[in-house]
Design a protein around this motif. Structure first.
Motif, mmCIF file in Angstrom:
data_model
loop_
_atom_site.group_PDB
_atom_site.id
_atom_site.type_symbol
_atom_site.label_atom_id
_atom_site.label_comp_id
_atom_site.label_asym_id
_atom_site.label_seq_id
_atom_site.Cartn_x
_atom_site.Cartn_y
_atom_site.Cartn_z
ATOM 1 N N ILE A 1 5.250 18.310 -25.175
ATOM 2 C CA ILE A 1 5.655 16.924 -24.339
ATOM 3 C C ILE A 1 5.386 17.167 -22.859
ATOM 4 C CG2 ILE A 1 6.819 15.043 -23.402
ATOM 5 C CD1 ILE A 1 7.685 14.804 -25.818
ATOM 6 N N ALA A 2 5.328 18.344 -22.172
ATOM 7 C CA ALA A 2 5.602 18.247 -20.839
ATOM 8 C C ALA A 2 4.135 19.268 -20.632
ATOM 9 C CB ALA A 2 6.708 19.228 -20.477
ATOM 10 N N ALA A 3 3.584 20.302 -21.271
ATOM 11 C CA ALA A 3 2.089 20.496 -21.211
ATOM 12 C C ALA A 3 0.870 19.509 -21.202
ATOM 13 C CB ALA A 3 2.024 21.403 -22.004
ATOM 14 N N LEU A 4 1.600 18.352 -22.180
ATOM 15 C CA LEU A 4 0.015 17.408 -22.243
ATOM 16 C C LEU A 4 0.583 16.105 -21.730
ATOM 17 C CD1 LEU A 4 0.747 17.346 -26.199
ATOM 18 C CD2 LEU A 4 -0.910 18.152 -24.848
ATOM 19 N N GLU A 5 1.204 16.500 -21.029
ATOM 20 C CA GLU A 5 1.276 15.301 -19.901
ATOM 21 C C GLU A 5 0.575 15.736 -18.127
ATOM 22 O OE1 GLU A 5 1.982 12.103 -19.214
ATOM 23 O OE2 GLU A 5 2.941 11.992 -21.127
ATOM 24 N N MET A 6 0.906 16.950 -18.121
ATOM 25 C CA MET A 6 0.761 17.934 -16.684
ATOM 26 C C MET A 6 -0.317 17.490 -17.253
ATOM 27 S SD MET A 6 3.745 18.212 -15.254
ATOM 28 C CE MET A 6 5.475 18.116 -15.112
ATOM 29 N N ALA A 7 -1.369 18.196 -18.454
ATOM 30 C CA ALA A 7 -2.556 18.208 -18.608
ATOM 31 C C ALA A 7 -3.447 16.681 -17.927
ATOM 32 C CB ALA A 7 -3.096 18.223 -20.682
ATOM 33 N N ARG A 8 -2.764 15.675 -18.278
ATOM 34 C CA ARG A 8 -3.149 14.790 -17.707
ATOM 35 C C ARG A 8 -2.758 14.306 -16.449
ATOM 36 N NH1 ARG A 8 -2.254 9.739 -22.211
ATOM 37 N NH2 ARG A 8 -3.353 9.211 -20.498
ATOM 38 N N GLY A 9 -2.227 15.232 -15.976
ATOM 39 C CA GLY A 9 -2.302 15.162 -14.646
ATOM 40 C C GLY A 9 -1.082 14.397 -13.936
ATOM 41 N N SER A 10 -0.322 14.036 -15.136
ATOM 42 C CA SER A 10 1.344 13.505 -14.780
ATOM 43 C C SER A 10 2.068 15.036 -13.807
ATOM 44 C CB SER A 10 1.928 12.866 -16.225
ATOM 45 O OG SER A 10 1.453 12.153 -17.158
ATOM 46 N N PRO B 1 16.201 7.893 -17.699
ATOM 47 C CA PRO B 1 16.351 6.849 -17.641
ATOM 48 C C PRO B 1 17.553 7.253 -19.174
ATOM 49 C CG PRO B 1 14.172 6.936 -17.129
ATOM 50 C CD PRO B 1 15.164 7.925 -16.794
ATOM 51 N N SER B 2 18.310 5.589 -20.089
ATOM 52 C CA SER B 2 18.730 6.044 -20.272
ATOM 53 C C SER B 2 18.739 6.090 -21.556
ATOM 54 C CB SER B 2 20.036 5.049 -20.814
ATOM 55 O OG SER B 2 21.526 4.980 -21.763
ATOM 56 N N GLY B 3 19.015 7.088 -22.791
ATOM 57 C CA GLY B 3 18.166 7.074 -24.435
ATOM 58 C C GLY B 3 16.902 7.889 -23.886
ATOM 59 N N TYR B 4 16.624 8.980 -22.699
ATOM 60 C CA TYR B 4 15.333 9.207 -22.660
ATOM 61 C C TYR B 4 15.541 11.078 -22.589
ATOM 62 C CZ TYR B 4 12.579 4.484 -23.379
ATOM 63 O OH TYR B 4 12.582 3.729 -23.261
ATOM 64 N N GLN B 5 14.901 11.593 -23.109
ATOM 65 C CA GLN B 5 14.843 13.076 -22.622
ATOM 66 C C GLN B 5 13.896 13.626 -21.395
ATOM 67 O OE1 GLN B 5 14.792 12.714 -26.184
ATOM 68 N NE2 GLN B 5 17.532 12.214 -26.307
ATOM 69 N N PHE B 6 12.691 12.543 -21.660
ATOM 70 C CA PHE B 6 12.020 13.733 -20.521
ATOM 71 C C PHE B 6 11.233 12.444 -19.466
ATOM 72 C CE2 PHE B 6 11.537 16.265 -24.709
ATOM 73 C CZ PHE B 6 11.222 17.455 -23.796
ATOM 74 N N ALA B 7 10.815 12.369 -18.631
ATOM 75 C CA ALA B 7 9.846 11.619 -18.113
ATOM 76 C C ALA B 7 9.134 12.321 -16.810
ATOM 77 C CB ALA B 7 11.377 11.339 -17.024
ATOM 78 N N PHE B 8 8.101 11.463 -16.525
ATOM 79 C CA PHE B 8 6.645 12.029 -15.771
ATOM 80 C C PHE B 8 6.646 10.500 -15.017
ATOM 81 C CE2 PHE B 8 7.274 14.560 -19.961
ATOM 82 C CZ PHE B 8 7.083 15.704 -19.224
ATOM 83 N N LYS B 9 6.387 10.579 -13.578
ATOM 84 C CA LYS B 9 5.359 10.141 -12.708
ATOM 85 C C LYS B 9 4.285 10.332 -13.537
ATOM 86 C CE LYS B 9 7.008 11.809 -9.328
ATOM 87 N NZ LYS B 9 7.672 12.632 -7.679
ATOM 88 N N ILE B 10 4.355 8.519 -13.293
ATOM 89 C CA ILE B 10 2.285 8.646 -13.446
ATOM 90 C C ILE B 10 1.900 6.980 -13.286
ATOM 91 C CG2 ILE B 10 2.561 9.680 -15.633
ATOM 92 C CD1 ILE B 10 2.520 6.592 -17.100
#
Length: 175
Positions: free
Chosen positions: A34-43, A51-60
């Motif tokens: 997830i992290a590498a793919l989100e960073m590739a999108r510019g996140s 946020p409750s219940g989530y293990q990953f979060a990205f500013k987009i």
């Protein structure tokens, strides 16, 4: 920023890349990418309290707004993804919710359960509940691989108005 609207699977908005169930992955795919793919999108990585219940979060940027793309995993596999938007006030939250509801309805059809429906309002009224406007800004849509859920949350002690859209793999939808 110009964004073309393309609805495929659970993606609210996608670019020209092949669509996954949620942004960068299909449900059941390993979360270690997830992290590498989100960073590739510019996140950008989100460094605050998740946020409750989530293990990953990205500013987009989504819907021409700052937002978070969030991911939940079970046993290292993706089962939920979502978008979380901060809103200025109730009117802004209601307008954003209406936009999201309209787009998801175009993608998935009429909500399978809509808190704004006369049936829900009557059921709650018969039970003696008084519904606020925010109480009616919740909807669910069934889909072949996931359930979509859009809602508005009023301010709480540590945050302001919030609008969210999440997609949960059918394997993790509780009846």
């Amino acid at each position: 920023m110009a964004v073309s609207v393309v609805f495929t699977g659970a993606a609210l908005l996608a670019d020209a890349a092949p669509a996954a169930d949620f942004r960068v992955l299909d449900f059941g795919a390993p979360c270690d990418r997830i992290a590498a793919l989100e960073m590739a999108r510019g996140s950008q990585s989100f460094e605050g309290k998740l946020p409750s219940g989530y293990q990953f979060a990205f500013k987009i940027q989504e819907l021409d707004r700052d937002a978070l793309a969030v991911y939940s995993c079970d046993g290292g596999k993706l089962f939920r993804g979502g978008y979380i938007f901060d809103a200025k006030d109730e009117a802004d939250a209601a307008a954003l919710y209406a936009t999201i509801k309209k787009r998801v309805t175009r993608e998935r059809g009429t909500p399978s359960y809509d808190f704004a429906s006369p049936v829900h309002r009557k059921k709650m009224g018969d039970a003696g509940a008084t519904l606020s406007r925010v109480d009616t800004m919740v909807a669910f849509w069934n889909g072949p691989t996931s359930e979509a859920h859009a809602s508005v949350a009023e301010p709480s002690k540590d945050r302001g108005w919030r609008v969210s859209l999440s997609y949960t793999a059918n394997s993790h939808v509780k009846e």
